[in-house]
Design an enzyme around this catalytic site. Structure first.
Site, PDB file in Angstrom:
ATOM      1  N   GLY A 120       0.812  -1.215   0.000  1.00 52.90           N
ATOM      2  CA  GLY A 120       0.000   0.000   0.000  1.00 52.90           C
ATOM      3  C   GLY A 120       0.841   1.258   0.000  1.00 52.90           C
ATOM      4  N   SER A 124       4.230   0.763  -7.527  1.00 53.72           N
ATOM      5  CA  SER A 124       3.987   0.892  -8.970  1.00 53.72           C
ATOM      6  C   SER A 124       4.055   2.358  -9.405  1.00 53.72           C
ATOM      7  CB  SER A 124       2.652   0.256  -9.364  1.00 53.72           C
ATOM      8  OG  SER A 124       1.585   0.878  -8.728  1.00 53.72           O
ATOM      9  N   ASP A 168      -1.222   8.714  -5.973  1.00 49.86           N
ATOM     10  CA  ASP A 168       0.084   8.062  -5.825  1.00 49.86           C
ATOM     11  C   ASP A 168       1.120   8.688  -6.748  1.00 49.86           C
ATOM     12  OD1 ASP A 168      -1.539   6.506  -4.315  1.00 49.86           O
ATOM     13  OD2 ASP A 168      -1.387   4.725  -5.570  1.00 49.86           O
TER      14      ASP A 168
HETATM   15  C1  GLA Z   1      -4.588   3.389  -4.488  1.00 51.63           C
HETATM   16  C2  GLA Z   1      -4.804   4.257  -5.726  1.00 51.63           C
HETATM   17  C3  GLA Z   1      -4.960   5.719  -5.372  1.00 51.63           C
HETATM   18  C4  GLA Z   1      -5.980   5.915  -4.254  1.00 51.63           C
HETATM   19  C5  GLA Z   1      -5.723   4.955  -3.110  1.00 51.63           C
HETATM   20  C6  GLA Z   1      -6.798   5.007  -2.061  1.00 51.63           C
HETATM   21  O1  GLA Z   1      -3.349   3.682  -3.911  1.00 51.63           O
HETATM   22  O2  GLA Z   1      -3.746   4.105  -6.624  1.00 51.63           O
HETATM   23  O3  GLA Z   1      -5.313   6.461  -6.515  1.00 51.63           O
HETATM   24  O4  GLA Z   1      -7.300   5.796  -4.746  1.00 51.63           O
HETATM   25  O5  GLA Z   1      -5.611   3.613  -3.553  1.00 51.63           O
HETATM   26  O6  GLA Z   1      -6.839   6.247  -1.477  1.00 51.63           O
END
Ligand code: GLA
Length: 381
Positions: A120, A124, A168
């Site tokens: 998390g 990527s 991200d």
């Molecule tokens: C992933 C996605 C992000 C966001 C998060 C949750 O990391 O890539 O765009 O939606 O989940 O906040």
């Protein structure tokens, strides 16, 4: 890591290239709000991807993934897509650059990373951002930073099957040492917030549950939100995203949407509000409120958005029992880490207890990462 990458590059290609890096991310609060036009509050971390790259004068891309000990070659046309999932990120970035009119040709690359996979923390996005930044630099394309982030996002959408938001890639590109960033994902306005919570530490506790089933479940959450927003829009045409909606407006359409879509939307509308509350609290150095909002987010992600899991709920309970100020599942969910705001004096006892209790219950220890908020994508000199 740099020495290992350089050594491999020299062995494989017999020369030297330039080094580029980009970061993984944390997110203090604002989860699953980005694709709903809401606010997020991420920062880049001191873990990322490092790549050595050099143009090779051909139409072929030759990439070696050091951590996987895997070498892949591909061309730059759509039909050249590689099958290895890691290589699709690099290929996708090339294709998205080309779609935007970028004139690129072949290159050699070796890369390695230290962002834990499936935790998390957006390994990527770090990979996409490293290559997007590097191509922009090496081919002198003049693409702005937001578009670099969008190149990574479109790579996920079009080559990796995840309909992610922009958080991200934004964090990975825009990250700045010592600062979190509040991004409005509707207007793309952002602000740096120096983050030095005196007396507290931010620590990630990794459940080591990999979020593998995540992409289809993630896309389903997004569809739920879009259906709920469309239902509300019928009454309130100004609602472009759920971010624009109020809970009362969601209430009005309760009978017209499924119970599940209702729960998803309720979580998102609350979460957008919580980010703003946290920003206010930070202006006052009120970390107790920040922490309380983090617990509220966890509850919402677990019970309404249903992206937590037994292991993450357990870690959240342990944090609460230990008096940790704030704790919640971070990122997309379905595994990965909790992010914890811990008073300095409680840090050791919390970590010790989290490790032992988790091991007793699930038979393995969680991993622990101290958060160091760092710079985003850049070329290394
Ligand atoms: C992933 C996605 C992000 C966001 C998060 C949750 O990391 O890539 O765009 O939606 O989940 O906040």
């Amino acid at each position: 890591m740099k020495a290992k990458v350089a050594e491999k590059f020299r062995t494989l290609f017999g020369e030297e290239g330039d080094f580029f890096t980009s970061a993984g991310r944390i997110n203090l609060i604002g989860e699953h709000t980005d694709y709903n036009g809401g606010f997020v509050f991420p920062g880049a971390v001191d873990k990322g991807i490092l790549a050595e790259i050099k143009l090779n004068g051909t139409e072929k891309v030759c990439v070696f993934a050091l951590d996987l000990d895997e070498y892949v070659e591909f061309g730059l046309n759509e039909e050249d897509a590689p099958s290895q999932s890691w290589a699709r990120y690099v290929f996708g970035v090339c294709r998205e650059v080309i779609k935007r009119g970028g004139k690129i040709s072949g290159f050699n690359a070796v890369f390695a990373g230290d962002v834990p996979l499936g935790a998390g923390m957006s390994s990527s996005a770090a990979l996409e951002s490293t290559f997007a930044f590097a191509l922009n630099y090496l081919f002198n394309l003049g693409i702005d930073k937001f578009e670099l982030a969008r190149i990574g996002q479109s790579t996920e959408h079009n080559y990796c099957g995840v309909k992610c938001g922009i958080m991200d890639q934004f964090a990975s590109i825009f990250g700045k040492a010592g600062s979190l960033m509040r991004l409005d994902c509707k207007t793309m306005e952002y602000k740096y917030y120096p983050f030095h919570p005196e007396g507290y530490r931010l620590v990630l506790v990794d459940s080591v549950v990999k979020h593998e089933l995540a992409s289809s479940a993630y896309n389903k959450r997004r569809e739920s939100c879009e259906r709920a927003a469309a239902a509300i829009r019928a009454n309130h045409p100004e609602v472009e995203f759920l971010r624009d909606a109020k809970l009362e407006w969601l209430e009005e359409v309760k009978d017209r949407i499924s119970q599940e879509d209702y729960m998803r939307a309720e979580y998102v509308i609350d979460e957008v509000e919580r980010v703003l509350d946290v920003c206010d609290a930070l202006e006052r150095d009120d970390y107790e409120t920040v922490g309380q909002k983090m617990y509220e987010t966890h509850y919402g992600m677990s019970r309404l958005y249903e992206v937590s899991c037994e292991e993450l709920d357990f870690l959240n309970d342990i944090a609460r029992e230990c008096g940790v100020t704030g704790s919640r599942v971070m990122g997309g969910g379905f595994g990965g880490c909790t992010i914890n705001l811990v008073k300095n004096e409680l840090y050791d006892s919390f970590i010790a207890r989290a490790k032992s209790a988790y091991k007793e219950k699930f038979g393995r220890e969680p991993k622990v990462y101290d958060v160091v908020i760092s710079d985003g994508a850049r070329k290394l000199e």
